[in-house]
Design a protein around this motif. Structure first.
Motif, PDB file in Angstrom:
ATOM      1  N   HIS A  60     -30.839  -5.436 -96.757  1.00  0.00           N
ATOM      2  CA  HIS A  60     -31.340  -4.821 -97.989  1.00  0.00           C
ATOM      3  C   HIS A  60     -30.179  -4.418 -98.900  1.00  0.00           C
ATOM      4  N   PRO A  61     -29.548  -5.395 -99.550  1.00  0.00           N
ATOM      5  CA  PRO A  61     -28.382  -5.065-100.368  1.00  0.00           C
ATOM      6  C   PRO A  61     -28.743  -4.283-101.638  1.00  0.00           C
ATOM      7  N   THR A  62     -28.073  -3.158-101.826  1.00  0.00           N
ATOM      8  CA  THR A  62     -28.220  -2.373-103.042  1.00  0.00           C
ATOM      9  C   THR A  62     -26.852  -1.817-103.432  1.00  0.00           C
ATOM     10  N   ARG A  63     -26.699  -1.515-104.703  1.00  0.00           N
ATOM     11  CA  ARG A  63     -25.446  -0.933-105.175  1.00  0.00           C
ATOM     12  C   ARG A  63     -25.239   0.453-104.554  1.00  0.00           C
ATOM     13  N   GLY A  64     -26.303   1.219-104.414  1.00  0.00           N
ATOM     14  CA  GLY A  64     -26.209   2.548-103.813  1.00  0.00           C
ATOM     15  C   GLY A  64     -25.701   2.491-102.379  1.00  0.00           C
ATOM     16  N   LEU A  65     -26.175   1.528-101.617  1.00  0.00           N
ATOM     17  CA  LEU A  65     -25.722   1.384-100.235  1.00  0.00           C
ATOM     18  C   LEU A  65     -24.260   0.935-100.191  1.00  0.00           C
ATOM     19  N   ALA A  66     -23.857   0.089-101.115  1.00  0.00           N
ATOM     20  CA  ALA A  66     -22.453  -0.320-101.194  1.00  0.00           C
ATOM     21  C   ALA A  66     -21.566   0.894-101.485  1.00  0.00           C
ATOM     22  N   LYS A  98      -5.987  -1.065 -87.988  1.00  0.00           N
ATOM     23  CA  LYS A  98      -7.261  -0.984 -88.697  1.00  0.00           C
ATOM     24  C   LYS A  98      -7.112  -0.552 -90.148  1.00  0.00           C
ATOM     25  N   ARG A  99      -6.036   0.131 -90.479  1.00  0.00           N
ATOM     26  CA  ARG A  99      -5.844   0.576 -91.863  1.00  0.00           C
ATOM     27  C   ARG A  99      -5.857  -0.621 -92.820  1.00  0.00           C
ATOM     28  N   CYS A 100      -5.152  -1.676 -92.461  1.00  0.00           N
ATOM     29  CA  CYS A 100      -5.123  -2.881 -93.300  1.00  0.00           C
ATOM     30  C   CYS A 100      -6.515  -3.508 -93.403  1.00  0.00           C
ATOM     31  N   ASP A 101      -7.227  -3.551 -92.286  1.00  0.00           N
ATOM     32  CA  ASP A 101      -8.583  -4.099 -92.288  1.00  0.00           C
ATOM     33  C   ASP A 101      -9.496  -3.285 -93.199  1.00  0.00           C
ATOM     34  N   TYR A 102      -9.418  -1.969 -93.094  1.00  0.00           N
ATOM     35  CA  TYR A 102     -10.284  -1.118 -93.905  1.00  0.00           C
ATOM     36  C   TYR A 102      -9.912  -1.169 -95.380  1.00  0.00           C
ATOM     37  N   LEU A 103      -8.636  -1.343 -95.696  1.00  0.00           N
ATOM     38  CA  LEU A 103      -8.235  -1.493 -97.097  1.00  0.00           C
ATOM     39  C   LEU A 103      -8.796  -2.790 -97.683  1.00  0.00           C
ATOM     40  N   SER A 104      -8.783  -3.859 -96.902  1.00  0.00           N
ATOM     41  CA  SER A 104      -9.372  -5.123 -97.352  1.00  0.00           C
ATOM     42  C   SER A 104     -10.875  -4.987 -97.540  1.00  0.00           C
ATOM     43  N   MET A 105     -11.504  -4.308 -96.603  1.00  0.00           N
ATOM     44  CA  MET A 105     -12.946  -4.088 -96.706  1.00  0.00           C
ATOM     45  C   MET A 105     -13.274  -3.268 -97.952  1.00  0.00           C
ATOM     46  N   GLN A 106     -12.448  -2.282 -98.228  1.00  0.00           N
ATOM     47  CA  GLN A 106     -12.696  -1.426 -99.378  1.00  0.00           C
ATOM     48  C   GLN A 106     -12.630  -2.227-100.679  1.00  0.00           C
ATOM     49  N   LYS A 107     -11.697  -3.160-100.786  1.00  0.00           N
ATOM     50  CA  LYS A 107     -11.627  -4.015-101.978  1.00  0.00           C
ATOM     51  C   LYS A 107     -12.923  -4.791-102.153  1.00  0.00           C
ATOM     52  N   TYR A 108     -13.433  -5.331-101.054  1.00  0.00           N
ATOM     53  CA  TYR A 108     -14.683  -6.092-101.109  1.00  0.00           C
ATOM     54  C   TYR A 108     -15.840  -5.211-101.564  1.00  0.00           C
ATOM     55  N   TRP A 109     -15.959  -4.020-100.990  1.00  0.00           N
ATOM     56  CA  TRP A 109     -17.089  -3.159-101.336  1.00  0.00           C
ATOM     57  C   TRP A 109     -16.980  -2.603-102.740  1.00  0.00           C
ATOM     58  N   LEU A 110     -15.779  -2.372-103.223  1.00  0.00           N
ATOM     59  CA  LEU A 110     -15.608  -1.973-104.624  1.00  0.00           C
ATOM     60  C   LEU A 110     -16.054  -3.098-105.552  1.00  0.00           C
ATOM     61  N   TRP A 111     -15.764  -4.327-105.157  1.00  0.00           N
ATOM     62  CA  TRP A 111     -16.219  -5.483-105.928  1.00  0.00           C
ATOM     63  C   TRP A 111     -17.754  -5.564-105.915  1.00  0.00           C
ATOM     64  N   GLN A 112     -18.367  -5.290-104.765  1.00  0.00           N
ATOM     65  CA  GLN A 112     -19.836  -5.300-104.681  1.00  0.00           C
ATOM     66  C   GLN A 112     -20.447  -4.235-105.576  1.00  0.00           C
ATOM     67  N   ILE A 113     -19.808  -3.078-105.648  1.00  0.00           N
ATOM     68  CA  ILE A 113     -20.334  -1.992-106.473  1.00  0.00           C
ATOM     69  C   ILE A 113     -20.297  -2.375-107.948  1.00  0.00           C
ATOM     70  N   LYS A 114     -19.243  -3.071-108.365  1.00  0.00           N
ATOM     71  CA  LYS A 114     -19.081  -3.430-109.774  1.00  0.00           C
ATOM     72  C   LYS A 114     -19.975  -4.580-110.185  1.00  0.00           C
TER      73      LYS A 114
END
Length: 71
Positions: A26-32, A54-70
């Motif tokens: 159930h993809p939503t911007r709020g969940l992202a 894991k810090r590097c992994d989480y930083l990469s993930m954060q870039k992806y989720w910021l992109w999803q939010i936008k």
């Protein structure tokens, strides 16, 4: 050297996994935004340096989720 992480850190990781699985169904911007919030908590947690790279992994993930939010 990997040291044992706290139960709080593991709980945050578990929540993140649940949220990502839910987003897949159930993809939503709020969940992202919530996923990004949990990534921020993990990245700023004192135990982030105790669990390998894991810090590097989480930083990469954060870039992806910021992109999803936008988008």
């Amino acid at each position: 050297m990997c040291l044992k992480v706290s139960s709080e850190f593991k709980q945050l990781e578990n929540w993140l996994n649940i949220l990502i699985a839910t987003y897949g169904e159930h993809p939503t911007r709020g969940l992202a935004k919530i996923i990004n919030y949990y990534l921020n908590r993990l990245l700023h947690h004192n135990d982030i340096h105790f669990d390998g790279d894991k810090r590097c992994d989480y930083l990469s993930m954060q870039k992806y989720w910021l992109w999803q939010i936008k988008n």
